[in-house]
Design a protein around this motif. Structure first.
Motif, short mmCIF file in Angstrom:
data_model
loop_
_atom_site.label_atom_id
_atom_site.label_comp_id
_atom_site.label_asym_id
_atom_site.label_seq_id
_atom_site.Cartn_x
_atom_site.Cartn_y
_atom_site.Cartn_z
N ASN A 158 0.82 -1.21 0.00
CA ASN A 158 0.00 0.00 0.00
C ASN A 158 0.86 1.25 0.00
O ASN A 158 1.16 1.83 1.05
N ILE A 159 1.21 1.71 -1.19
CA ILE A 159 2.05 2.89 -1.36
C ILE A 159 1.43 4.13 -0.72
O ILE A 159 2.12 5.06 -0.33
N TYR A 160 0.10 4.13 -0.55
CA TYR A 160 -0.57 5.31 -0.01
C TYR A 160 -0.37 5.48 1.49
O TYR A 160 -0.74 6.51 2.05
N LYS A 161 0.20 4.49 2.13
CA LYS A 161 0.57 4.64 3.54
C LYS A 161 1.96 5.24 3.68
O LYS A 161 2.41 5.51 4.80
N GLY A 163 5.11 8.10 2.26
CA GLY A 163 5.19 9.52 1.99
C GLY A 163 4.83 10.32 3.22
O GLY A 163 4.28 9.80 4.21
N LEU A 164 5.14 11.61 3.19
CA LEU A 164 4.91 12.46 4.35
C LEU A 164 3.43 12.55 4.71
O LEU A 164 3.06 12.44 5.88
N LEU A 165 2.57 12.72 3.71
CA LEU A 165 1.15 12.80 4.00
C LEU A 165 0.60 11.46 4.47
O LEU A 165 -0.23 11.41 5.39
N GLY A 166 1.07 10.36 3.86
CA GLY A 166 0.64 9.05 4.32
C GLY A 166 0.99 8.82 5.78
O GLY A 166 0.20 8.25 6.55
N GLY A 167 2.18 9.28 6.18
CA GLY A 167 2.57 9.17 7.58
C GLY A 167 1.72 10.04 8.48
O GLY A 167 1.37 9.64 9.60
N PHE A 168 1.37 11.24 8.00
CA PHE A 168 0.52 12.14 8.78
C PHE A 168 -0.84 11.49 9.02
O PHE A 168 -1.36 11.51 10.15
N ILE A 169 -1.43 10.91 7.97
CA ILE A 169 -2.73 10.27 8.11
C ILE A 169 -2.64 9.07 9.06
O ILE A 169 -3.52 8.85 9.90
N GLY A 170 -1.56 8.30 8.93
CA GLY A 170 -1.38 7.17 9.84
C GLY A 170 -1.28 7.61 11.29
O GLY A 170 -1.85 6.97 12.18
N THR A 171 -0.58 8.71 11.52
CA THR A 171 -0.47 9.24 12.88
C THR A 171 -1.83 9.68 13.41
O THR A 171 -2.16 9.47 14.58
N ALA A 172 -2.62 10.30 12.53
CA ALA A 172 -3.97 10.71 12.94
C ALA A 172 -4.81 9.51 13.34
O ALA A 172 -5.58 9.58 14.33
N HIS A 173 -4.68 8.40 12.62
CA HIS A 173 -5.42 7.19 12.98
C HIS A 173 -4.97 6.65 14.35
O HIS A 173 -5.80 6.25 15.17
N ARG A 273 -6.80 3.93 1.87
CA ARG A 273 -6.71 3.26 0.58
C ARG A 273 -7.96 3.59 -0.21
O ARG A 273 -8.93 4.14 0.33
N TYR A 274 -7.96 3.27 -1.52
CA TYR A 274 -9.19 3.36 -2.28
C TYR A 274 -10.09 2.19 -1.88
O TYR A 274 -9.62 1.11 -1.53
N ALA A 275 -11.39 2.42 -1.94
CA ALA A 275 -12.34 1.39 -1.54
C ALA A 275 -12.23 0.17 -2.45
O ALA A 275 -12.00 0.29 -3.66
N ARG A 276 -12.39 -1.00 -1.86
CA ARG A 276 -12.42 -2.24 -2.65
C ARG A 276 -13.89 -2.55 -2.95
O ARG A 276 -14.55 -3.25 -2.19
N ALA A 277 -14.37 -1.99 -4.01
CA ALA A 277 -15.77 -2.18 -4.38
C ALA A 277 -15.92 -1.93 -5.87
O ALA A 277 -15.13 -1.21 -6.48
#
Length: 406
Positions: A158-161, A163-173, A273-277
């Motif tokens: 999951n490349i979207y996790k 990068g700097l923004l991916g890390g920021f979002i992960g920290t928010a979670h 991630r993008y939705a799996r649907a």
């Protein structure tokens, strides 16, 4: 690379290096050395409507994560020149261009960039993409990041996790989980009304927690959103209650103003991630109905490791039609803004359009760019407010459109 990084430094470094503000500025530029955005956070649907792209348009845009560069191809422009100072973003975009050209079908392209977590992506890279890459790009993707991971392996995990923004979002979670809140709850809502209920009862109270209040008050906490120290105060001024109220309002828009099933920005923010649907919301370049158009037009894209203004300075007058600056002007000094707008004015054809975003709500140009330059352009204030309201990414205060007069 050194020259490119020096240009980023010159835009951000406005204080003595030993001062508190100077230390923050240098921390910000250090953070921006690597991959920042695995996915660009400007809504391409809004972009394409604002830009009013026609078949004779030559677009000049900052590349960032490349999603919008490729998505603009669906509007059938004559050419797109993408520029970026960040070497990681240049490598990422060149990888995307090669993947569109060489991966055998939409399934393979979607597996690589839509799912971005399949082991077979490395094999696809080796067979189809690697032979098309220049040596610099190949070395980047086959090299290792700061913690020793091969960069190309990001497309198996999951490349979207990343990068700097991916890390920021992960920290928010992780931060939300400390308060027993799963941000993905928003994605389980069956309606926009239910999304609002979840936001108001589960997400909004987090902003009142003592530690969260303290954290938000630190300018460095927003580096992952691409907000340099110089813009922190401007962003805070958007609401009388300060930065916490601003961030809470932006999250509220993302969680409540659009159906999350139709908003891939919300999917990335709350689900990482993008939705799996079937028929999941994804950037236009990944939509199956656009696949053939993107592949057929891919050679219209030129990717340059360059400064936006320097590139324009190399062009003849009245030669370009559309300019997309993302939020880069938030970093710039008055002198840099003036130089940039002077070059856009010189190189713009009649009716040319400039589109950009700002962290704060207001356009930042009046009083900073000379009237003699700005008077050549019409600011579309009403349209800009409408585009801001419709921008699904929801993280920017303003989307701004200027059109060359005459």
């Amino acid at each position: 690379m050194a020259t490119a990084f020096a240009k980023v430094e010159s835009a951000v470094h406005q204080h003595d290096q030993l001062s508190h503000a100077g230390l923050l500025e240098r921390a910000f530029t250090f953070a921006f050395r690597g991959l920042v955005y695995a996915q660009i956070w400007e809504d391409p649907v809004v972009d394409m409507e604002a830009l009013a792209i026609t078949p004779d348009c030559h677009i000049v845009t900052i590349a960032s994560g490349g999603c919008n560069v490729l998505s603009y191809l669906t509007a059938d422009p004559a050419a797109i020149t993408a520029v970026d100072l960040n070497t990681a973003h240049v490598a990422y975009n060149r990888l995307k261009l090669a993947a569109v050209r060489r991966l055998p079908d939409h399934v393979a392209l979607y597996r690589f960039f839509g799912e971005a977590d399949q082991k077979g992506n490395v094999a696809a890279y080796r067979k189809w993409v690697r032979p098309q890459l220049d040596d610099t790009t190949r070395r980047y993707w086959e090299g290792r990041d700061l913690i020793g991971r091969r960069r190309i392996g990001g497309f198996t995990k999951n490349i979207y996790k990343r990068g700097l923004l991916g890390g920021f979002i992960g920290t928010a979670h992780l931060l939300a989980k400390l308060y027993k809140v799963d941000l993905a709850e928003v994605l389980e809502a069956g309606s926009v009304a239910e999304q609002r209920r979840i936001f108001e009862t589960r997400l909004a109270p987090i902003f009142d927690k003592k530690f969260v209040r303290w954290l938000i008050d630190q300018p460095a906490s927003l580096f992952g959103l691409g907000i340099p120290p110089a813009q922190y105060d401007a962003l805070a001024s958007d609401d009388p209650d300060g930065i916490r109220a601003v961030l809470k309002g932006r999250l509220e828009k993302l969680a409540c103003d659009f159906d999350v099933r139709d908003n891939y920005f919300a999917q990335q923010a709350f689900g990482r991630r993008y939705a799996r649907a079937e028929n999941a919301s994804v950037p236009p370049y990944l939509q199956e109905e656009n696949y053939r158009a993107v592949v057929d037009r891919i050679d219209r894209v030129e990717m340059l490791h360059a400064n936006f203004g320097d590139h324009l300075a190399s062009l003849p007058g009245a030669s370009r039609d559309r300019y997309v600056l993302l939020d880069a002007q938030d970093w710039m000094t008055d002198a840099q803004l003036t130089g940039l707008w002077a070059e856009m004015t010189r190189t713009a054809k009649p009716g040319a359009r400039v589109l950009f975003r700002t962290a704060a709500e207001r356009t930042l140009l009046p009083g900073r760019v000379p009237d003699a330059i700005l008077d050549c352009w019409e600011y579309r204030a009403g349209e800009s407010r409408e585009f801001t309201a419709r921008d699904r990414s929801s993280i920017y205060g303003g989307v701004h459109l200027y059109v060359l007069k005459g």
